[in-house]
Design an enzyme around this catalytic site. Structure first.
Site, PDB file in Angstrom:
ATOM      1  N   LYS A   1       0.836  -1.195   0.000  1.00 58.80           N
ATOM      2  CA  LYS A   1       0.000   0.000   0.000  1.00 58.80           C
ATOM      3  C   LYS A   1       0.873   1.248   0.000  1.00 58.80           C
ATOM      4  O   LYS A   1       0.668   2.178  -0.795  1.00 58.80           O
ATOM      5  CB  LYS A   1      -0.927  -0.023   1.222  1.00 58.80           C
ATOM      6  CG  LYS A   1      -2.087   0.888   1.127  1.00 58.80           C
ATOM      7  CD  LYS A   1      -3.099   0.613   2.242  1.00 58.80           C
ATOM      8  CE  LYS A   1      -3.867  -0.677   1.990  1.00 58.80           C
ATOM      9  NZ  LYS A   1      -4.731  -1.061   3.113  1.00 58.80           N
TER      10      LYS A   1
ATOM     11  N   ARG B   1      -3.457   2.924   8.134  1.00 57.99           N
ATOM     12  CA  ARG B   1      -3.734   1.672   7.431  1.00 57.99           C
ATOM     13  C   ARG B   1      -2.479   0.789   7.397  1.00 57.99           C
ATOM     14  O   ARG B   1      -1.366   1.278   7.256  1.00 57.99           O
ATOM     15  CB  ARG B   1      -4.219   1.955   6.009  1.00 57.99           C
ATOM     16  CG  ARG B   1      -5.517   2.761   6.029  1.00 57.99           C
ATOM     17  CD  ARG B   1      -6.250   2.686   4.708  1.00 57.99           C
ATOM     18  NE  ARG B   1      -5.580   3.454   3.668  1.00 57.99           N
ATOM     19  CZ  ARG B   1      -5.997   3.491   2.404  1.00 57.99           C
ATOM     20  NH1 ARG B   1      -7.057   2.790   2.040  1.00 57.99           N
ATOM     21  NH2 ARG B   1      -5.363   4.217   1.515  1.00 57.99           N
TER      22      ARG B   1
ATOM     23  N   GLY C   1      -6.754 -10.597   6.813  1.00 59.44           N
ATOM     24  CA  GLY C   1      -6.733 -11.021   8.203  1.00 59.44           C
ATOM     25  C   GLY C   1      -6.056  -9.993   9.074  1.00 59.44           C
ATOM     26  O   GLY C   1      -6.245  -9.959  10.285  1.00 59.44           O
TER      27      GLY C   1
ATOM     28  N   MET D   1      -5.195  -6.099  10.442  1.00 63.21           N
ATOM     29  CA  MET D   1      -5.953  -4.875  10.646  1.00 63.21           C
ATOM     30  C   MET D   1      -5.953  -4.087   9.359  1.00 63.21           C
ATOM     31  O   MET D   1      -4.939  -4.001   8.683  1.00 63.21           O
ATOM     32  CB  MET D   1      -5.323  -4.035  11.747  1.00 63.21           C
ATOM     33  CG  MET D   1      -6.275  -2.977  12.220  1.00 63.21           C
ATOM     34  SD  MET D   1      -5.412  -1.553  12.882  1.00 63.21           S
ATOM     35  CE  MET D   1      -5.280  -0.563  11.394  1.00 63.21           C
TER      36      MET D   1
ATOM     37  N   ARG E   1      -2.828  -1.326  -6.746  1.00 64.57           N
ATOM     38  CA  ARG E   1      -2.011  -2.542  -6.709  1.00 64.57           C
ATOM     39  C   ARG E   1      -2.361  -3.384  -7.929  1.00 64.57           C
ATOM     40  O   ARG E   1      -3.398  -3.188  -8.556  1.00 64.57           O
ATOM     41  CB  ARG E   1      -2.261  -3.319  -5.424  1.00 64.57           C
ATOM     42  CG  ARG E   1      -3.698  -3.717  -5.260  1.00 64.57           C
ATOM     43  CD  ARG E   1      -3.954  -4.418  -3.950  1.00 64.57           C
ATOM     44  NE  ARG E   1      -5.378  -4.697  -3.814  1.00 64.57           N
ATOM     45  CZ  ARG E   1      -5.925  -5.210  -2.732  1.00 64.57           C
ATOM     46  NH1 ARG E   1      -5.184  -5.477  -1.675  1.00 64.57           N
ATOM     47  NH2 ARG E   1      -7.224  -5.442  -2.679  1.00 64.57           N
TER      48      ARG E   1
ATOM     49  N   HIS F   1      -5.867 -34.213   5.492  1.00 64.62           N
ATOM     50  CA  HIS F   1      -5.726 -35.508   4.828  1.00 64.62           C
ATOM     51  C   HIS F   1      -6.488 -35.560   3.511  1.00 64.62           C
ATOM     52  O   HIS F   1      -5.945 -35.924   2.467  1.00 64.62           O
ATOM     53  CB  HIS F   1      -6.222 -36.618   5.764  1.00 64.62           C
ATOM     54  CG  HIS F   1      -6.162 -37.984   5.157  1.00 64.62           C
ATOM     55  ND1 HIS F   1      -7.209 -38.559   4.481  1.00 64.62           N
ATOM     56  CD2 HIS F   1      -5.125 -38.862   5.078  1.00 64.62           C
ATOM     57  CE1 HIS F   1      -6.849 -39.748   4.034  1.00 64.62           C
ATOM     58  NE2 HIS F   1      -5.590 -39.959   4.381  1.00 64.62           N
TER      59      HIS F   1
ATOM     60  N   SER G   1      15.179 -41.259 -19.707  1.00 60.21           N
ATOM     61  CA  SER G   1      13.947 -40.603 -19.282  1.00 60.21           C
ATOM     62  C   SER G   1      13.844 -40.765 -17.770  1.00 60.21           C
ATOM     63  O   SER G   1      13.752 -41.888 -17.273  1.00 60.21           O
ATOM     64  CB  SER G   1      12.741 -41.219 -19.984  1.00 60.21           C
ATOM     65  OG  SER G   1      11.567 -40.549 -19.583  1.00 60.21           O
TER      66      SER G   1
ATOM     67  N   CYS H   1       9.486 -38.346 -17.606  1.00 59.04           N
ATOM     68  CA  CYS H   1       8.087 -38.701 -17.771  1.00 59.04           C
ATOM     69  C   CYS H   1       7.503 -38.931 -16.389  1.00 59.04           C
ATOM     70  O   CYS H   1       8.179 -39.422 -15.504  1.00 59.04           O
ATOM     71  CB  CYS H   1       7.939 -39.942 -18.650  1.00 59.04           C
ATOM     72  SG  CYS H   1       8.778 -41.396 -18.043  1.00 59.04           S
TER      73      CYS H   1
ATOM     74  N   TYR I   1      13.358 -32.586 -22.779  1.00 59.77           N
ATOM     75  CA  TYR I   1      11.893 -32.519 -22.832  1.00 59.77           C
ATOM     76  C   TYR I   1      11.282 -33.018 -21.538  1.00 59.77           C
ATOM     77  O   TYR I   1      11.947 -33.677 -20.731  1.00 59.77           O
ATOM     78  CB  TYR I   1      11.342 -33.320 -24.024  1.00 59.77           C
ATOM     79  CG  TYR I   1      11.462 -34.820 -23.862  1.00 59.77           C
ATOM     80  CD1 TYR I   1      10.469 -35.567 -23.220  1.00 59.77           C
ATOM     81  CD2 TYR I   1      12.580 -35.502 -24.342  1.00 59.77           C
ATOM     82  CE1 TYR I   1      10.597 -36.938 -23.057  1.00 59.77           C
ATOM     83  CE2 TYR I   1      12.710 -36.869 -24.182  1.00 59.77           C
ATOM     84  CZ  TYR I   1      11.718 -37.582 -23.534  1.00 59.77           C
ATOM     85  OH  TYR I   1      11.838 -38.933 -23.361  1.00 59.77           O
TER      86      TYR I   1
END
Lengths: 892, 892
Positions: free
Chosen positions: B23, B93, B102, B104, B337, B453, B770, B838, B858
């Site tokens: 800010k 601020r 979350g 202030m 922003r 979980h 690979s 892969c 790749y």
């Protein structure tokens, strides 16, 4: 022509062994130091390789070069090759850089033919001798060059002796020998379709080629495969003027050692035959006399031998194994090489030679192969005992054991697991026999080589094993086997096997437990002075700890806590703890276990007073402590069928539920090690409490406990951070409560690849590392030890896909690289870090040497392997210092 | 004093974000470029850290420094803080370097007290406005500084409005506001025990401290934990002269975007309220008007906004999210922003801005977070559909799915496996629910966070999942749940979940399959032009291959041969082959399979004509193709009990025997991969034959097959040596027989640590590598994926012991080190070596970027992840080029 192909003996030396072969180099060296060696020359090993490069043909000009040197030999000996007046006869012998049974050995008397035999006869005025030499030559040439079986010649010889009514070859009269020569030549013609070659040059070239060919005969290839001898070493060929041990009873031939190769005693040792040639000794037809008797038979030669024994030992500074021939009273040396010796002799000779001032301590330590020491450290058959050897096989896994013969694997498994003393006897083993092998005291198979399934698996288990004992005939249906002497051994009869020598012995032979004393103790003291690696023991019980101390351990490098949980009084409590639903409930059960294991710790740490004791916290997955699933299922089924107690059924159903909850597809890489201690911290906290309390109690009693608390299976530094905090917190609380401070280290196993790769980060929270190379091998190779040794691994080892079983000998290229990375990163990040290795590789010579090079501080191994580790560690220092890597390779 | 603690807005800039917070930096930058920003200053984030270092106290002299800057502010504004004549009011601020809900937020009108309110009143000649400002200030201060709940103030407000018979706050007359102020002060006293602070300096210091404290409130800590924001960033505090949106109907306040953040459309977007202060917009009491209407309400301000929108976009070159206030017709900017945007908007804005000439292609590619693209590539709820959202939870695993609600895990498993469309709804999940989760289309839980979980496991499975949906009340006994609006959903009713947004929707919402078109297609074309990494697809069937091509795959990087064996027509033949006792017998069965799989290969290679197809030979252990042991045992039991056919029993007993023979404790690291192909070469030979024949047939038809034959699980170079010889031999025979030559490469998976560590040796026999990072993660960590994700791994991730699930995001420190070592050693040893990866990491953005850096050629991933991989690969190039690593971190 690339390089010099042929060397006169005078041109060579011991150092040229790879070029001249062992035999050629020995002859050259003996010539150099003035010993009586018959003249000769050596065709180099490189020529053998050329021969194969040219498609099994002599390289161009080789023949000319041979003739040139033959000319020189004629000049030196003042004899003429092929002469009917004064014939030059030669021996042709192979000689690889490494001793290698199976190759063509020797052809004597080459140069004899129907004409030169007469010349020899005239020259020596001894027809009988000349024809004896000729018949010997025909036999050897036919056999080794043309492959005609020996027994064909034996038959003719026997028939003739019978006809002339004599018993020994030496008694056959001239007429008989002449007949024999004729018959031998007829046999040769019959077998080969050609006349026996009369041209001595042709004989010579054929013999030389036979030597080259023998480099690639089946037995030689097999031998190289087993002993990992490179294919491209090649063999040299030695061509040497003949001297005749068969020139009468003032002549003879024999072999000797400069010390007793069995006991190591410093005295001339050997045997000889009068009026004989070398092959008589080898053939074993006549029984040779012990060398002491030569004193009476040919005193001058005996004196000369004693003189030469001293020269040889002074020169070679090691026990020598030599061959000699006496021709009419004059001694000639035909070969010398470093003598093979038994493990006991190796140790005695090394120590004696140091004490005699011949060799240094470093050399003494290098003279004994650690693999030999291993043979001294298994239970052995009492050498004083009178045992009946009924068969011999390949010594596949050292140690001796006796047991009742059992042929059925399932029966062996069942009875063995019930405590019966069982020896498993099978034609061969397959992965399906593993359970029987586990339960047996030892294994004997009729088939298979040193890398067969039985051999590989038994070595892995550290169990005595003999394989390839083809002499015994097994009747699997009748459940018995018969030895070559006809002894029948039925099921349940006792036999003893000696896996270090391959001997199968009738009945229960008396065994003696190994111990460290006498020369071995002295040798290990030398090793202690030299080595830099510490040597600790893996020990789980007070008995182990005592044994470890006796074997010279400098502490315990691995105490596996879980072994303490398997005690029948404790296991139910552990199981209750695992069944518990809450942390609080678990803590109740853990409280009961703590004082029990604390007592064990106290006892072991007291035994190791002043020495470090490294205790590994719980490592296996929890389900390993619960009963087998099948057992519980059977119990439930049976209870239900018999209207059993509902409560009992419920109890078991609960256990079954927990077993299923904890089931893992791959427990080896599942929820175990510190992963249990992090999710259930109360389990690890209880163990830490017990360890610290043991230390506090000992300190209170005046001891000096040196405790190292080791967390297993750490893969990420955050795990160790949590565990270190936990350990310190529990320890500090206990010390504060008890008012006694003790020292302890917190460290971790490095046993998963990630831990080694990220060792710098982990070392921030560790005071020590201990490589667990068994698990590290499992994860680095992706080999589950429980599975692969029973499936493809024996195949891989047999087919040379892997050079060694990586669970026996550290895989230096792969796993070793992780050990190097882990050690380097760890010590760079934490200069105080102590780095060790625990596990069986810690007692394996090649691996121990690697650990020294990798910069570890100590190794930890089974108590009985401590001497091996110490010796290997000392050798590593010497090898590093002198880069004398080949110093003992011969004696291996 | 360490460094400058306070900056005037004129002294700062956008670059000082870490010091001034987002800010503060925005206000400074806007001041710099001449936008109308009310005067003010910023206390740096470092001061916040100091505050905590001093034990939650202001560092010495901070107060003096604040007063100094307040003095300057008085000079600039020509107002006096605390003056009853011309009072300076300020806003306070917070502003962290990273947007962080979350904390202030804002206190407006600070400086008002019983005296200054009168001054404001006189100055503005507007009593009502002054007291309206005062009551707002008391509410905000009480709430955010003292924690008094909002609703207490609301009650008083409501009661007063009722009493005065008005509806909106703006209608309350002066008298009412004065009463309200008195009651608010009484409430403050009652709640805090103290009078409402009348000293403006005290108000200011308390407010500043409240900002610092809010850095460590529970919600902020939790937010940082989830989004991995460092604890020591700290927050800045902005103190700014008040401008008043509540100064009448020529005043107002609002928020805006420079483009539509939902669609990306390039137009001014936003909303505002007349005669209001910022918190009215946030509180949502009055409904704001769309920004277009400002054109009518205050035309000059609207024109000014349009002008400023263009300035902002030109300056920041990205969509901006801003706040503004209009005081008596004059516009003030209070914040700007980078604007958050939906995935669709992100893609459109990036492409548009490139086409507008504002940003380069590289920048366009950097503007879209690959994680956002992922959201576009799962099945989505049709945005045009009219859906009824009945609840919202945490978006734990993206994608949308519908199914019948089931609460019982076992029932879900059973029905799901039988093809029923099931959504599993649970209070939370535990490892015991895994089987139900596997069988369900999606998972919804009432409890748990983003690392619970259910969340971890569902992401691992790639299944839609919503967790922590605490709004729903589940009745497990009654088998229903109730949504906040009272909708009752019973078992078997359909719901739809959107795991990307957390929406729970009534009934079956229409889903649309993702596709690549429009702006996304354009963006990926940019990526294609930039990236260096190739992107292939993992595809096992022709359908997969077609999809892969549609998604832009440049070949198949992993074709798993075993999937072809599971076809119900083929499996029995495969089983016969596994049951066979001899090589010959196995060959008979393999001969039947070859033409079947050859057809599959032909089809897939044809689809990928001209592009490489990498086929991996059989990987799983043989026992995976046999029936479950329990099933066979049950069948035998049942047959026996029912006097079944003896032959049937025997057949099953044979199978059971083979199952037991092949049983492994840890199959993951047992007899699988090339270890099967080496012990039973005929199996691999048959597959190679089928592959080569497919290539030959296609070549004959005029196609250009590009075949790569890949051997799995190689750990030692000798394995690949054997396999390469085998492959070439089979291929050469087939090509010779058919008279057609085709090109093919032979290579290996690098998926065990040893292969990476010894890659130089293995590369001698490989044309390509690979990396199989899934298995490599299992072995490097010693994590059995089948087990750990169900046991300790979710715990580890939840407790931050591991930063990420290593099966989702490559563990760069550990597994990545092996990838680097393997690539480097491999390419050094064989400069022609092609290196790829892969596995699912091939489509994970952070991992793809790492693979680029590690020098791979790749990546290969699931077809639907190809766009993610392409974008990530392009970003890796740009990041490398400009080291602009933070370029998109905000939009994440």
């Amino acid at each position: 022509m690339a390089s010099k192909r042929i060397y006169e003996f005078e041109e060579g030396s011991q150092e040229m062994k790879s070029l001249l072969g062992g035999k050629g180099a020995g002859l050259a060296e003996m010539t150099k130091i003035g010993l009586p060696v018959p003249y000769g020359f050596t065709i180099t090993t490189e020529v053998c390789n050329e021969y194969y490069k040219f498609g099994e043909k002599f390289p161009p000009s080789l023949e000319d070069e041979i003739l040139e040197h033959l000319k020189k030999l004629e000049e030196k000996t003042k004899k003429i090759f092929g002469s009917s007046e004064n014939p030059l006869l030669v021996s042709v012998r192979s000689g690889a850089p490494v001793s290698m049974p199976g190759m063509m050995d020797t052809i004597l008397n080459l140069g004899l033919n129907d004409l030169t035999v007469e010349g020899l006869s005239k020259l020596t005025k001894d027809k009988r001798f000349a024809y004896d030499s000729y018949r010997r030559f025909i036999t050897m040439f036919s056999n080794v060059v043309m492959g005609i079986e020996h027994k064909n010649f034996e038959e003719i010889l026997e028939e003739t002796k019978e006809r002339f009514g004599v018993k020994s070859d030496a008694e056959i009269p001239f007429g008989g020998l002449k007949e024999i020569v004729d018959k031998f030549k007829q046999l040769y013609k019959k077998e080969t379709g050609e006349n026996f070659p009369q041209d001595p040059y042709k004989q010579l070239m054929m013999a030389i080629e036979a030597v080259f060919k023998s480099w690639n005969n089946k037995r030689a290839i097999e031998y190289r495969r087993i002993y990992k001898i490179p294919e491209n070493l090649g063999t040299a060929v030695n061509i040497q003027m003949m001297v005749f041990g068969n020139a009468g009873y003032d002549s003879g031939t024999g072999v000797g050692f400069t010390r007793d190769p069995a006991t190591g005693e410093n005295k001339l040792y050997g045997e000889y035959l009068l009026n004989a040639q070398g092959e008589d000794v080898v053939a074993g037809i006549r029984t040779p006399k012990p060398i002491e008797e030569l004193k009476n038979d040919i005193p001058s030669a005996y004196e000369e031998l004693l003189r030469i024994k001293d020269i040889l030992e002074k020169h070679y500074r090691d026990i020598q194994d030599f061959e000699f021939t006496i021709e009419k009273g004059k001694l000639f040396m035909l070969q010398t090489r470093t003598g093979q010796r038994t493990p006991i002799a190796a140790v005695k000779i090394a120590v004696d030679m140091f004490e005699e001032g011949v060799i240094s301590k470093e050399e003494a330590v290098m003279r004994v192969n650690p693999y030999q020491v291993e043979l001294l450290l298994h239970p052995m058959i009492d050498p004083k005992a009178n045992v009946k050897v009924i068969a011999k096989g390949l010594p596949a896994s050292p140690g001796a054991a006796y047991g009742k013969v059992v042929f059925d694997t399932d029966e062996a498994a069942l009875r063995g697991n019930n405590g019966d003393e069982i020896l498993l006897v099978r034609p061969e083993t397959t992965p399906e026999d593993i359970h029987g092998m586990v339960a047996a005291k030892g294994i004997l198979t009729a088939r298979g080589g040193m890398t067969s399934h039985a051999a590989v698996v038994a070595r892995g288990m550290g169990k005595p094993c003999i394989v390839g004992c083809e002499e015994i005939k097994i009747d699997m249906n009748g459940e018995f086997f018969v030895s070559p002497d006809g002894t029948k051994i039925s099921k349940d009869e006792y036999i003893t096997i000696d896996g270090g020598t391959g001997r199968v012995i009738l009945g229960k032979a008396p065994l003696i437990e190994p111990e460290i004393s006498g020369n071995l103790e002295k040798l290990l003291k030398f090793a202690d002075e030299i080595r830099k690696l510490g040597v600790r023991a893996n020990a789980n019980t007070p008995e182990d700890a005592k044994k470890a101390k006796k074997f010279g351990a400098e502490g315990i490098g691995l105490l596996r806590i879980e072994r303490m949980f398997l005690d029948p009084n404790r296991l139910p409590i552990v199981q209750d703890m695992i069944m518990a639903k809450t942390k609080e409930e678990r803590e109740v059960h853990l409280k009961k276990i703590v004082p029990m294991i604390q007592k064990d710790f106290e006892e072991m740490i007291e035994i190791m007073d002043n020495l470090p004791v490294t205790i590994r916290l719980l490592d296996p997955p929890l389900h390993e402590f619960l009963p087998q699933r099948e057992r519980i299922e059977d119990e439930i089924k049976s209870l239900k069928e018999n209207n059993g107690d509902i409560e009992e059924i419920k109890k078991r159903e609960k256990i079954l539920k927990r077993i299923k909850e904890l089931y893992e597809h791959n427990p080896m890489i599942g929820w175990r090690g510190c992963r249990v201690g992090i999710v259930y911290p109360e389990i690890y906290e209880a163990m830490i409490e017990a360890i610290i309390m043991a230390g506090i109690n000992l300190k209170r009693k005046g001891f000096n406990p040196v405790i190292e608390i080791m967390h297993p299976l750490v893969a990420h530094e955050n795990e160790l951070k949590i565990l270190k905090d936990m350990t310190d917190k529990v320890a500090e609380e206990a010390m504060k409560r008890e008012g006694i401070e003790i020292k302890y280290l917190v460290g971790t196993m490095i046993e998963v690849p990630r831990a080694a790769l990220c060792a710098d980060k982990i070392a921030k929270y560790a005071e020590f590392f201990s490589f667990g190379t068994n698990d590290l091998t499992q994860t680095t190779y992706a080999f589950s030890r429980d599975d692969v040794e029973a499936s493809f691994l024996p195949f891989y080892i047999d087919k040379k896909i892997l050079p060694e079983n990586p669970f026996m000998v550290l895989d230096i290229e792969g796993v070793g690289k992780l050990v190097e990375i882990g050690t380097k990163l760890g010590k760079e990040s934490n200069s105080q870090l102590e780095v060790g290795i625990c596990g069986e590789h810690g007692g394996e010579p090649a691996s121990v040497k690697f650990f020294h090079k990798a910069g570890l501080d100590y190794v930890s191994c089974s108590p009985f392997r401590i001497p091996i580790a110490k010796l290997s560690a000392a050798q590593a220092v010497v090898e590093e210092k002198f880069a004398k890597k080949e110093a003992y390779s011969d004696s291996r």
